[in-house]
Design a protein around this motif. Structure first.
Motif, mmCIF file in Angstrom:
data_model
loop_
_atom_site.group_PDB
_atom_site.id
_atom_site.type_symbol
_atom_site.label_atom_id
_atom_site.label_comp_id
_atom_site.label_asym_id
_atom_site.label_seq_id
_atom_site.Cartn_x
_atom_site.Cartn_y
_atom_site.Cartn_z
ATOM 1 N N VAL A 54 0.849 -1.161 -0.109
ATOM 2 C CA VAL A 54 0.030 -0.015 -0.030
ATOM 3 C C VAL A 54 0.805 1.167 0.100
ATOM 4 N N LEU A 55 0.651 2.222 -0.773
ATOM 5 C CA LEU A 55 0.975 3.598 -0.711
ATOM 6 C C LEU A 55 0.247 4.592 0.391
ATOM 7 N N ASP A 56 0.946 4.987 1.078
ATOM 8 C CA ASP A 56 0.197 6.325 1.987
ATOM 9 C C ASP A 56 0.735 7.452 1.579
ATOM 10 N N LEU A 57 -0.197 8.214 0.799
ATOM 11 C CA LEU A 57 0.363 9.549 0.130
ATOM 12 C C LEU A 57 0.060 10.691 0.926
ATOM 13 N N CYS A 58 1.042 11.673 0.978
ATOM 14 C CA CYS A 58 0.837 12.729 1.760
ATOM 15 C C CYS A 58 0.643 12.283 3.260
ATOM 16 N N VAL A 98 9.909 4.849 4.413
ATOM 17 C CA VAL A 98 9.562 6.289 4.404
ATOM 18 C C VAL A 98 10.141 6.904 3.444
ATOM 19 N N VAL A 99 9.671 7.680 2.634
ATOM 20 C CA VAL A 99 10.106 8.471 1.421
ATOM 21 C C VAL A 99 9.647 9.962 1.576
ATOM 22 N N ARG A 100 10.791 10.616 1.499
ATOM 23 C CA ARG A 100 10.460 12.042 1.223
ATOM 24 C C ARG A 100 10.419 12.722 -0.267
ATOM 25 N N ALA A 101 9.261 13.075 -0.780
ATOM 26 C CA ALA A 101 9.021 13.507 -2.041
ATOM 27 C C ALA A 101 7.679 13.893 -2.214
ATOM 28 N N ASP A 102 7.928 14.855 -3.319
ATOM 29 C CA ASP A 102 6.645 15.449 -3.821
ATOM 30 C C ASP A 102 5.810 14.391 -4.755
ATOM 31 N N VAL A 103 4.667 14.131 -4.133
ATOM 32 C CA VAL A 103 3.651 13.068 -5.081
ATOM 33 C C VAL A 103 3.363 13.447 -6.557
ATOM 34 N N LEU A 104 3.573 14.975 -6.671
ATOM 35 C CA LEU A 104 3.302 15.236 -7.875
ATOM 36 C C LEU A 104 4.358 15.095 -8.907
ATOM 37 N N GLU A 105 5.485 14.854 -8.134
ATOM 38 C CA GLU A 105 6.787 14.464 -9.137
ATOM 39 C C GLU A 105 7.485 13.138 -8.771
ATOM 40 N N TRP A 106 7.084 12.503 -7.764
ATOM 41 C CA TRP A 106 7.549 11.011 -7.771
ATOM 42 C C TRP A 106 6.532 10.011 -8.205
ATOM 43 N N GLN A 107 7.201 8.875 -8.436
ATOM 44 C CA GLN A 107 6.270 7.808 -8.674
ATOM 45 C C GLN A 107 6.767 6.377 -8.285
ATOM 46 N N PRO A 108 6.072 5.215 -7.890
ATOM 47 C CA PRO A 108 6.589 4.115 -7.386
ATOM 48 C C PRO A 108 7.295 3.468 -8.594
ATOM 49 N N ALA A 109 8.011 2.175 -8.231
ATOM 50 C CA ALA A 109 8.931 1.588 -9.256
ATOM 51 C C ALA A 109 7.636 0.726 -9.751
ATOM 52 N N ALA A 110 6.478 0.432 -9.216
ATOM 53 C CA ALA A 110 5.592 -0.736 -9.781
ATOM 54 C C ALA A 110 4.164 -0.257 -9.366
ATOM 55 N N ALA A 159 5.444 4.984 2.836
ATOM 56 C CA ALA A 159 4.561 6.352 3.182
ATOM 57 C C ALA A 159 5.488 7.512 2.432
ATOM 58 N N VAL A 160 4.842 8.327 1.902
ATOM 59 C CA VAL A 160 5.503 9.431 1.167
ATOM 60 C C VAL A 160 4.837 10.821 1.484
ATOM 61 N N ASP A 161 5.703 11.547 1.718
ATOM 62 C CA ASP A 161 5.483 12.998 2.252
ATOM 63 C C ASP A 161 6.554 14.076 1.987
ATOM 64 N N SER A 162 6.302 15.178 1.516
ATOM 65 C CA SER A 162 7.243 16.162 1.285
ATOM 66 C C SER A 162 8.089 16.772 2.507
ATOM 67 N N SER A 163 7.397 16.809 3.618
ATOM 68 C CA SER A 163 7.821 17.443 4.630
ATOM 69 C C SER A 163 9.007 16.856 5.662
ATOM 70 N N GLN A 164 9.920 17.260 5.661
ATOM 71 C CA GLN A 164 11.040 16.542 6.558
ATOM 72 C C GLN A 164 10.846 16.386 7.880
ATOM 73 N N SER A 165 10.312 17.747 8.411
ATOM 74 C CA SER A 165 10.125 17.681 9.839
ATOM 75 C C SER A 165 8.903 16.708 10.369
ATOM 76 N N ARG A 166 7.598 16.773 9.437
ATOM 77 C CA ARG A 166 6.717 15.944 9.685
ATOM 78 C C ARG A 166 7.009 14.496 9.471
ATOM 79 N N LEU A 167 7.985 14.045 8.701
ATOM 80 C CA LEU A 167 8.615 12.797 8.249
ATOM 81 C C LEU A 167 9.357 12.347 9.849
ATOM 82 N N ALA A 168 10.057 13.173 10.231
ATOM 83 C CA ALA A 168 10.715 12.983 11.336
ATOM 84 C C ALA A 168 9.859 12.474 12.526
#
Length: 433
Positions: free
Chosen positions: A250-254, A297-309, A273-282
């Motif tokens: 499962v992908l948990d976006l934002c 846990v992945v730090r990324a903008d979901v409008l630019e990132w994409q999963p491998a599959a 789990a994907v989110d762009s905020s470093q402090s919130r990911l901490a």
């Protein structure tokens, strides 16, 4: 456009200083000055209260005074229309909305009428925030209202623009419930990883849930250090509940700050789990560690990132106006306007379109927002279904919030006798095989 006049210096000045001919500021003035800056950030610049807090309190060395500044500003934001009605009743000409005297009076009055501060302490720590004629005006208006026995209504009045928007969407009963909801602090909800954990005493409204009506400092609560539970409003727990027990990836976006990530991991899902905020990911990583749960846990903008599959399920907890969490964040009542809602709805549309491509055939897509705006909920879901024939709505079934259409919509009048809940929209879509 700013205040009429500059802020007084953050540093107390000695007696006889040109900046402070009256002598040093009374103890506690710095907290009131920070509250003034917070109100200015929210009401004039449209900033979120929590985001404005670090800059507004940078001159305050101690934690308690920072907490006091936040408490004053938050309580004032809950009661702005009623505070302004009192101020306007005691002035011959209406003060401009951005007048520093109005802001100072809001701060003084809310302390006495809602927070229990003695009148002399409230006015003495507010007067240094204004100079000249406005200082005399603030002192005079405050004195007039105190002598007249001014009070605030037990149920606060919503800001007119918010009230009009919500009445059109949800009706009069919702307006009355929303006003009652901001009159008192909301209860604290806990989500439990399983049934075999140490927890404080509370009320269970759903399996794996606990509601506390008289909560202590969270880190001091029974079982916190051992893990197994985390703070999460009951409405915020619904999106992950719709996915049930783990059936794969499962992908948990934002995802941050991570309540849904923890739910999914505890339910057996392999979570990214994907989110762009470093402090919130901490914070998310800290909560995973405390609760002995695993997630990628992945730090990324979901409008630019994409999963491998593609993945078995995607949960989109989309960025939104956050008007559904107004009980804890009253700033949204004032700073969220139609342009903000429209902008967030466009971001949500783009995220949903990308996330839909990442779901395997037969997989599930859950879309959620903590918003009370139809544009960020019902309208968004209908637009998605009309534009992507691969997906169909999978009806949800919960003890509260379930609609005839098949999605979940929680409102302030739900669970009212048990302390209410946040406003959420949740829809589950299933991709065809």
């Amino acid at each position: 456009m700013g205040f009429q006049g500059d802020f007084p210096s953050d540093t107390p000045q000695p007696c006889g200083s040109p900046l402070n001919p009256r002598g040093p500021d009374p103890l506690g003035t710095a907290a009131r000055r920070a509250a003034l800056r917070l109100l200015d950030a929210v009401l004039r610049r449209g900033e979120a209260l929590e985001a404005a807090l670090p800059a507004a309190t940078r001159a305050i060395p101690g934690g308690p005074d920072r907490g006091l500044a936040h408490a004053i500003a938050a309580e004032a934001l809950r009661r702005i229309p009623d505070l302004d009605a009192l101020i306007d009743s005691a002035t011959k000409q209406r003060l401009p909305d951005d007048a520093k005297a109005r802001f100072a009076l809001r701060i003084a009055l809310v302390q006495v009428l809602a927070l229990g501060t003695p009148p002399h302490a409230a006015i003495s720590t507010v007067l240094p925030l204004v100079d000249g004629g406005p200082r005399k005006l603030v002192h005079g208006v405050f004195g007039t209202l105190m002598r007249g026995g001014a009070t605030l209504p037990q149920v606060p009045t919503l800001p007119p623009a918010t009230e009009e928007r919500w009445r059109a969407a949800w009706g009069e009963a919702m307006i009355e419930a929303a006003a009652r909801a901001i009159a008192a602090p909301p209860p604290l909800d806990l989500t439990l990883a399983d049934g075999d954990v140490a927890v404080p005493e509370g009320e269970t409204l759903l399996p794996g849930h606990l509601r506390l009506h008289d909560a202590d400092h969270v880190p001091d609560m029974r079982g916190y250090a051992d893990g197994g539970w985390w703070v999460q409003d009951i409405a915020a727990s619904l999106p992950a509940r719709l996915l049930g027990e783990g059936l794969g990836t499962v992908l948990d976006l934002c995802a941050a700050p991570g309540g849904k990530t923890l739910q999914l991991a505890a339910a057996g899902w392999q979570v990214t789990a994907v989110d762009s905020s470093q402090s919130r990911l901490a914070r998310l990583r800290d909560n995973l560690k405390r609760n002995a749960l695993d997630a990628n846990v992945v730090r990324a903008d979901v409008l630019e990132w994409q999963p491998a599959a593609p993945t078995d399920a995607v949960l989109v907890d989309a960025p939104c106006s956050a008007t559904g969490i107004f009980r804890r964040h009253p700033d949204v009542l004032h700073r969220v306007r139609p342009a903000v809602i429209a902008g967030m709805a466009e971001v949500q549309r783009r995220i949903l379109a990308r996330a839909a491509d990442w779901v395997k055939p037969g997989g599930a897509l859950v879309y959620a927002t903590c918003s009370l705006e139809r544009e960020e909920g019902e309208d968004q879901a209908e637009t998605f279904l009309a534009g992507d024939s691969r997906f169909a709505l999978e009806p949800a079934a919960m003890p509260f919030g379930t609609t005839e259409r098949g999605w979940l919509r929680t409102l302030p009048d739900m669970l009212a006798d048990q302390g209410g809940c946040d406003g959420f929209f949740v829809a589950k879509f299933r991709r065809a095989l």
